[in-house]
Enzyme design. Structure first.
Site, PDB file in Angstrom:
ATOM      1  N   THR A   1      -4.089 -11.149  -0.140  1.00  0.00           N
ATOM      2  CA  THR A   1      -3.417 -12.448  -0.026  1.00  0.00           C
ATOM      3  C   THR A   1      -4.204 -13.348   0.916  1.00  0.00           C
ATOM      4  O   THR A   1      -4.807 -12.856   1.872  1.00  0.00           O
ATOM      5  CB  THR A   1      -1.984 -12.239   0.521  1.00  0.00           C
ATOM      6  OG1 THR A   1      -1.315 -11.280  -0.305  1.00  0.00           O
ATOM      7  CG2 THR A   1      -1.187 -13.535   0.534  1.00  0.00           C
TER       8      THR A   1
ATOM      9  N   TYR B   1      -4.613   2.801   8.473  1.00  0.00           N
ATOM     10  CA  TYR B   1      -3.810   1.801   7.771  1.00  0.00           C
ATOM     11  C   TYR B   1      -3.167   2.409   6.522  1.00  0.00           C
ATOM     12  O   TYR B   1      -1.955   2.327   6.332  1.00  0.00           O
ATOM     13  CB  TYR B   1      -4.707   0.621   7.398  1.00  0.00           C
ATOM     14  CG  TYR B   1      -3.960  -0.549   6.798  1.00  0.00           C
ATOM     15  CD1 TYR B   1      -3.088  -1.309   7.569  1.00  0.00           C
ATOM     16  CD2 TYR B   1      -4.150  -0.905   5.466  1.00  0.00           C
ATOM     17  CE1 TYR B   1      -2.406  -2.396   7.017  1.00  0.00           C
ATOM     18  CE2 TYR B   1      -3.486  -1.991   4.912  1.00  0.00           C
ATOM     19  CZ  TYR B   1      -2.611  -2.736   5.688  1.00  0.00           C
ATOM     20  OH  TYR B   1      -1.952  -3.812   5.146  1.00  0.00           O
TER      21      TYR B   1
ATOM     22  N   ARG C   1     -11.686 -10.649   6.781  1.00  0.00           N
ATOM     23  CA  ARG C   1     -11.656 -10.252   5.374  1.00  0.00           C
ATOM     24  C   ARG C   1     -12.483 -11.216   4.538  1.00  0.00           C
ATOM     25  O   ARG C   1     -12.978 -12.226   5.023  1.00  0.00           O
ATOM     26  CB  ARG C   1     -10.214 -10.191   4.862  1.00  0.00           C
ATOM     27  CG  ARG C   1      -9.563  -8.873   5.217  1.00  0.00           C
ATOM     28  CD  ARG C   1      -8.105  -8.837   4.870  1.00  0.00           C
ATOM     29  NE  ARG C   1      -7.342  -9.662   5.785  1.00  0.00           N
ATOM     30  CZ  ARG C   1      -6.013  -9.649   5.859  1.00  0.00           C
ATOM     31  NH1 ARG C   1      -5.318  -8.860   5.069  1.00  0.00           N
ATOM     32  NH2 ARG C   1      -5.383 -10.427   6.720  1.00  0.00           N
TER      33      ARG C   1
ATOM     34  N   ASP D   1       6.880 -10.957  17.587  1.00  0.00           N
ATOM     35  CA  ASP D   1       5.438 -10.783  17.376  1.00  0.00           C
ATOM     36  C   ASP D   1       4.783 -10.368  18.692  1.00  0.00           C
ATOM     37  O   ASP D   1       5.156 -10.875  19.751  1.00  0.00           O
ATOM     38  CB  ASP D   1       4.827 -12.108  16.878  1.00  0.00           C
ATOM     39  CG  ASP D   1       3.494 -11.914  16.164  1.00  0.00           C
ATOM     40  OD1 ASP D   1       2.815 -10.897  16.405  1.00  0.00           O
ATOM     41  OD2 ASP D   1       3.122 -12.799  15.356  1.00  0.00           O
TER      42      ASP D   1
ATOM     43  N   PHE E   1      -1.045  -9.583  18.398  1.00  0.00           N
ATOM     44  CA  PHE E   1      -2.298  -8.811  18.301  1.00  0.00           C
ATOM     45  C   PHE E   1      -3.230  -9.489  17.291  1.00  0.00           C
ATOM     46  O   PHE E   1      -4.419  -9.639  17.540  1.00  0.00           O
ATOM     47  CB  PHE E   1      -1.992  -7.364  17.886  1.00  0.00           C
ATOM     48  CG  PHE E   1      -3.206  -6.482  17.769  1.00  0.00           C
ATOM     49  CD1 PHE E   1      -4.031  -6.257  18.857  1.00  0.00           C
ATOM     50  CD2 PHE E   1      -3.521  -5.861  16.559  1.00  0.00           C
ATOM     51  CE1 PHE E   1      -5.162  -5.441  18.743  1.00  0.00           C
ATOM     52  CE2 PHE E   1      -4.643  -5.044  16.445  1.00  0.00           C
ATOM     53  CZ  PHE E   1      -5.460  -4.833  17.534  1.00  0.00           C
TER      54      PHE E   1
END
Ligand code: UDP
Ligand code: UDP
Length: 305
Positions: free
Chosen positions: A153, A123, A164, A11, A14
């Site tokens: 999700t 994206y 989101r 990972d 970010f």
């Protein structure tokens, strides 16, 4: 790891956080490496879950070039790694490959309706080319690929400032702030709980099915209904208000999960309210511990204007 597998997590942090995996540190089957997959990675593995890339619109719009690099160069590196060691690789694709869809619900056979130069393009097109790369490596280099098209999700360990709708609405309700709907609120989404997604990914990895598979919960809600639901579940005095719409915001989204049912015997199990209550408790605890800032909201404001 509980099934006895050794897991190496790579990972670049970010959007991820060390605290999300800290309870595994020290476990004999766990290893964490700070690595950005835009750079080559030489390790020995049997299976690769390629889950990299920011997925929240304010996050990927904050650094669109990096988002494209992660989904193109990063995907090439993961496919190159799979090719070298003979590993099976699962690519995390997205419902965004369908863009603002003209077919509803969305089956995997639908080619999508994507603006190639809009704010979401880094994206959407990044993930579309990641799929293209996967099937090119499968055809040319015999790499064993699996492609999951993941729909919205949510769940505990989401970043409070993820940006989101689930985290924004819960945070606004908990802080007794106004719940902000982007646009008229008649746009729809279908939300799945994280444990359902994880089960679907594991099933897909172990299946013999190599075409793309939608993983999502087919129960659809308008964003307006969703705001009312979260206000009710959290309780408190928040008002709900419409503000400026997001550019190119997909108007309807709902997965057709016939493929996942047929080939993986998979379907979501966790009811929305059960998942939301778990997520709300997590957010409440995080707020009490003071793990928050206004960073992402500021980002949201900048991007919508
Ligand atoms: N790669 C990697 N790990 C590996 C093998 C390859 O990160 O174990 C990267 C490699 O750096 C290359 C990319 O994956 O840039 C694509 O590999 P491929 O074998 O397809 O390309 P080539 O090495 O022939 O350019
Ligand atoms: N949305 C909203 N308020 C927010 C965040 C999102 O009304 O604070 C709306 C957004 O315009 C979209 C839906 O909720 O119609 C889902 O947005 P999100 O950013 O969660 O994910 P997306 O599915 O668009 O990638």
């Amino acid at each position: 790891m509980m099934a006895g597998h050794e897991v190496i997590v790579a990972d670049n942090f970010f959007t991820g956080r060390k605290s999300n995996v800290e309870h595994w540190i020290g476990h004999e089957n766990f290893e964490l490496i700070h690595h950005d997959i835009v750079n080559p990675l030489f390790i020995e593995v049997d299976e690769i879950y390629h889950l990299a890339s920011p997925a929240s619109p304010p996050h990927y719009m904050y650094n669109p070039v990096k988002t494209i690099k992660t989904n193109t160069v990063g995907t090439i590196n993961m496919l190159g790694l799979a090719k070298r060691v003979g590993a099976r690789v699962l690519i995390a694709s997205t419902s965004e490959v369908y863009g603002d869809p003209e077919v509803h619900p969305q089956p995997e056979s639908y080619w999508g309706h994507v603006n190639p130069i809009g704010p979401r393009a880094c994206y959407d097109e990044g993930k579309r080319v990641a799929e293209t790369l996967s099937y090119a490596y499968a055809k040319q280099e015999n790499v064993d690929v699996r492609v999951a098209r993941i729909f919205n999700t949510f769940g505990p360990r989401m970043h409070l400032n993820d940006g989101r709708v689930v985290s924004n609405f819960i945070l606004q309700a908990l802080k007794k702030e106004t719940i902000t709907i982007y646009g008229h609120g008649k746009q729809t989404r279908s939300f799945q709980y994280v444990s359902d997604l994880v089960n679907g990914l594991i099933r897909l990895m172990s299946s013999n099915y190599s075409q793309p598979v939608n993983l999502g919960n087919p129960i659809e809600h308008t964003i307006e209904e969703f705001a009312v639901k979260i206000k009710k579940l959290v309780g408190g005095p928040s008002k709900i208000k419409q503000i400026a719409a997001m550019e190119d915001d997909p108007q309807r989204r709902k997965p057709d999960i016939t493929r996942a049912k047929t080939f993986l015997s998979w379907e979501p199990k966790v009811p929305l309210d059960v998942g939301l209550l778990k997520t709300i408790s997590y957010f409440r605890e995080e707020l009490q511990m003071g793990n928050t800032s206004h960073h992402s909201r500021v980002l949201n404001e900048n991007i919508r204007s």
